[in-house]
Design a protein around this motif. Structure first.
Motif, PDB file in Angstrom:
ATOM      1  N   ASP A  62       0.902  -1.319   0.065  1.00 63.02           N
ATOM      2  CA  ASP A  62       0.032  -0.392  -0.025  1.00 63.02           C
ATOM      3  C   ASP A  62       1.000   1.212   0.065  1.00 63.02           C
ATOM      4  OD1 ASP A  62      -2.152   1.893   0.126  1.00 63.02           O
ATOM      5  OD2 ASP A  62      -2.382   1.458   2.368  1.00 63.02           O
ATOM      6  N   ASP A 208      -1.586   8.150  10.921  1.00 67.16           N
ATOM      7  CA  ASP A 208      -2.626   7.374   9.702  1.00 67.16           C
ATOM      8  C   ASP A 208      -3.842   7.006  10.335  1.00 67.16           C
ATOM      9  OD1 ASP A 208      -2.406   6.456   7.034  1.00 67.16           O
ATOM     10  OD2 ASP A 208      -2.715   4.985   7.923  1.00 67.16           O
ATOM     11  N   GLU A 258      -5.126  11.992  10.979  1.00 66.63           N
ATOM     12  CA  GLU A 258      -6.041  11.755   9.906  1.00 66.63           C
ATOM     13  C   GLU A 258      -7.331  11.001  10.595  1.00 66.63           C
ATOM     14  OE1 GLU A 258      -6.469   9.279   5.914  1.00 66.63           O
ATOM     15  OE2 GLU A 258      -5.489   8.426   7.602  1.00 66.63           O
ATOM     16  N   HIS A 319      -2.502  12.492  -1.020  1.00 70.10           N
ATOM     17  CA  HIS A 319      -2.273  11.458  -1.924  1.00 70.10           C
ATOM     18  C   HIS A 319      -3.256  10.543  -2.143  1.00 70.10           C
ATOM     19  CE1 HIS A 319      -1.946  10.177   2.169  1.00 70.10           C
ATOM     20  NE2 HIS A 319      -1.793   8.937   1.875  1.00 70.10           N
ATOM     21  N   ASP A 320      -4.254  10.695  -1.397  1.00 65.84           N
ATOM     22  CA  ASP A 320      -5.360   9.635  -1.538  1.00 65.84           C
ATOM     23  C   ASP A 320      -6.610  10.137  -2.175  1.00 65.84           C
ATOM     24  OD1 ASP A 320      -4.324   7.918   0.261  1.00 65.84           O
ATOM     25  OD2 ASP A 320      -5.054   8.798   1.996  1.00 65.84           O
TER      26      ASP A 320
HETATM   27  C1  GLC Z   1      -4.536   6.301   5.177  1.00 60.90           C
HETATM   28  C2  GLC Z   1      -3.612   6.722   4.203  1.00 60.90           C
HETATM   29  C3  GLC Z   1      -3.640   5.897   3.014  1.00 60.90           C
HETATM   30  C4  GLC Z   1      -3.678   4.502   3.305  1.00 60.90           C
HETATM   31  C5  GLC Z   1      -4.391   4.225   4.477  1.00 60.90           C
HETATM   32  C6  GLC Z   1      -3.871   2.816   5.029  1.00 60.90           C
HETATM   33  O1  GLC Z   1      -5.830   6.796   4.976  1.00 60.90           O
HETATM   34  O2  GLC Z   1      -3.665   8.103   3.885  1.00 60.90           O
HETATM   35  O3  GLC Z   1      -2.955   6.389   1.966  1.00 60.90           O
HETATM   36  O4  GLC Z   1      -3.725   3.741   2.113  1.00 60.90           O
HETATM   37  O5  GLC Z   1      -4.429   4.687   5.602  1.00 60.90           O
HETATM   38  O6  GLC Z   1      -2.761   2.878   5.755  1.00 60.90           O
END
Ligand code: GLC
Length: 531
Positions: A62, A208, A258, A319-320
């Protein structure tokens, strides 16, 4: 002019996605060497801090959010001593460093998980969520939970004798086993990881998937109207109180979560004075280009943060999510993972015009502003990546790939790889980006890059932009106007016709040229007011 209060309350924070920033060793993948040699771009832009997406050893199931070792650097990106050098060079350039910590899960290649898999009796099993399956032979998953990328959330293990064994939980991909946060070893480990990076001079931590850590151990089904089994369980706050004690034991450090959460009161709980310092404003990111919805979103944001004494954050891209030049150029301008608009028509000129105005909005609201790499160049989503080049694991599960916003930056020259690398970049860049390189935009006063540079410089210099609050000013229908103190105003015209500017002493900056002194549609202006 320096701002009152700690840096994280009103910083401009630039997200570096290391795979795609700049490649120093010519393998088509960005790295620390590339970042070090382009640090002057960030200094010229005037940002206060860098948030570095994960750079740790990872099988990249990922894109690095599957971490195998939080205390080292992936060889594709460089070494720990290069990371330390970058931290001190950034500091020397007046830029703080924030690293990304992923507490919800590890990589399946992490030593804990390898031990847990190798032996059903291993104590490491307790650090994860191993459970027997349902049904007579245990061959049904322990729950029917749907994962965060879509798809199932359990994978069955095979015991050393070759027979089918227990299942383990992963809210994301099977290569990202979820940790058991009820276990004291997990808590102690992450507090130690925070210290590891704070000891290396890092100024902040981006957390995260911050709301997912705890799971209801009775594993109930997800039922509308009942408490969710793994979103936002109350126990998570105890973890962040402990992390706050760690960060408070260092001077001037910040914890930034986040937290995707529709309910603002629950969101604000993460920002209580003894928890996180800040969290990303996804409400603003997902808000439609609509004056009433935008105004309501700003009010909602400011009210929720005021209640807990935390600074608001303003985020347009990361980035998402689909880059906002593309989002704002569509008929439907909102963003959600559930409502995939890939391939629907985009007017890039309109999207760019709105993105310019949005930059002046997000850089003049009270709080901290996040800039995702490439947004200062006006990059759009690359929706034309061939399917066989896509790498994002979300694509297989949701039919939507996040790769389109992760394409390597264009630095110079007329054709790919645009100075990003000497090799073919890991994801293809649109040939049309030749006008969007740093080189092409530098010195062009009409470019997105010079708009960002001017706006960030003014944000530092203008006293009004250091006022802690904003007040709405009267405006024509479809026009958002607010003051910061007595001397500064921002006016954003979201109506379809040009409007006169309110009384002012001078125009500091506009996102598009004025039309005979009037503010055209989809344009923002920063004004110095007569005091
Ligand atoms: C968060 C990150 C994302 C990742 C996910 C799992 O949402 O921003 O890019 O895929 O967590 O770690």
């Amino acid at each position: 002019m320096s701002a009152p209060g700690p840096w994280w309350r009103d910083a401009v924070i630039y997200q570096v996605y290391p795979r795609s920033f700049a490649d120093g060793d010519g393998d088509g993948i960005g790295d620390i060497d590339g970042i070090r040699s382009h640090l002057s771009h960030l200094a010229d832009l005037g940002v206060d801090a860098i948030w570095m997406s994960p750079w740790y050893p990872s099988p990249m199931a990922d894109a690095g959010y599957d971490v195998a070792d939080f205390r080292d650097i992936d060889p594709a990106f460089g070494t720990l001593s290069e990371a330390e050098a970058l931290i001190s060079e950034a500091h020397a350039a007046g830029i703080r460093m924030i690293v990304d910590i992923v507490p919800n899960h590890l990589s399946s290649e992490h030593v804990w998980f390898k031990k847990a898999l190798a032996d059903p009796a291993a104590p490491e099993r307790e650090l994860f969520w191993f459970r027997p399956g349902r049904g007579e032979h245990g061959d049904e998953m322990p729950t029917d939970w749907v994962g965060e990328f879509g798809g199932t959330t359990w994978t069955r293990t095979t015991d050393p004798d070759g027979t089918p064994g227990d299942w383990y939980l992963h809210l994301f991909t099977p290569e990202q086993p979820d940790l058991n946060w009820e276990h004291p070893t997990v808590r102690a480990e992450f507090e130690d990881i925070l210290r590891f990076w704070f000891d290396r001079g890092v100024d902040g931590i981006r957390i995260d998937s911050a709301a997912l850590l705890f799971k209801d151990r009775t594993l109930p089904a997800v039922v509308e109207g009942r408490p969710h089994p793994f979103h936002d369980l109350d126990e998570v706050h105890d973890v962040y109180r402990a992390w706050r004690r760690v960060s408070d034991s260092y001077p001037d450090r910040a914890l930034i979560g986040e937290v995707w959460m529709p309910e603002v009161e629950r969101f604000a709980n993460y920002l209580r004075p003894d928890e996180l310092h800040a969290a990303f404003n996804f409400d603003f990111l997902g808000c439609a280009w609509d004056p009433e919805l935008m105004r309501a979103c700003i009010d909602r944001t400011l009210d929720a943060h005021r209640a807990v004494g935390a600074p608001a954050t303003w985020v347009l891209s990361n980035h998402d999510v689909t880059r906002h030049v593309t989002r704002y150029g569509r008929t439907t301008t909102t963003f959600s993972f559930e409502n995939n608009l890939d391939g629907t028509p985009v007017d890039l000129e309109l999207g760019t015009r709105r993105a310019r105005a949005a930059a002046l909005l997000s850089l003049s609201l009270p709080g901290a502003t996040y800039v995702y790499q490439g947004e200062e160049l006006g990059l759009w989503e690359n929706e034309n990546i061939p399917v066989d080049r896509l790498q994002d694991p979300m694509y297989a599960r949701r039919g939507h790939s996040r790769d389109g916003c992760r394409v390597p930056l264009p630095w110079s020259g007329d054709e790919p790889p645009f100075g990003f690398s000497t090799a073919e970049p890991w994801l293809p860049q649109p040939a049309e980006w030749k006008d969007r390189t740093v080189q092409a935009q530098t010195g062009d006063p009409s470019s997105m890059l010079e708009l960002y540079r001017s706006a960030i410089a003014l944000r530092r210099a203008e006293g009004g932009l250091h006022e802690p609050h904003m007040t709405w000013l009267p405006g024509a229908p479809g026009v958002l106007a607010y003051a910061r103190g007595a001397a500064f105003a921002c006016v954003l015209n979201m109506s379809p016709a040009a409007v006169p500017l309110p009384a002012h002493r001078s125009v500091l900056l506009t996102s598009s040229p004025l039309d005979g002194g009037d503010l055209p549609p989809d344009t923002a202006a920063w004004l110095r007011l007569a005091t």
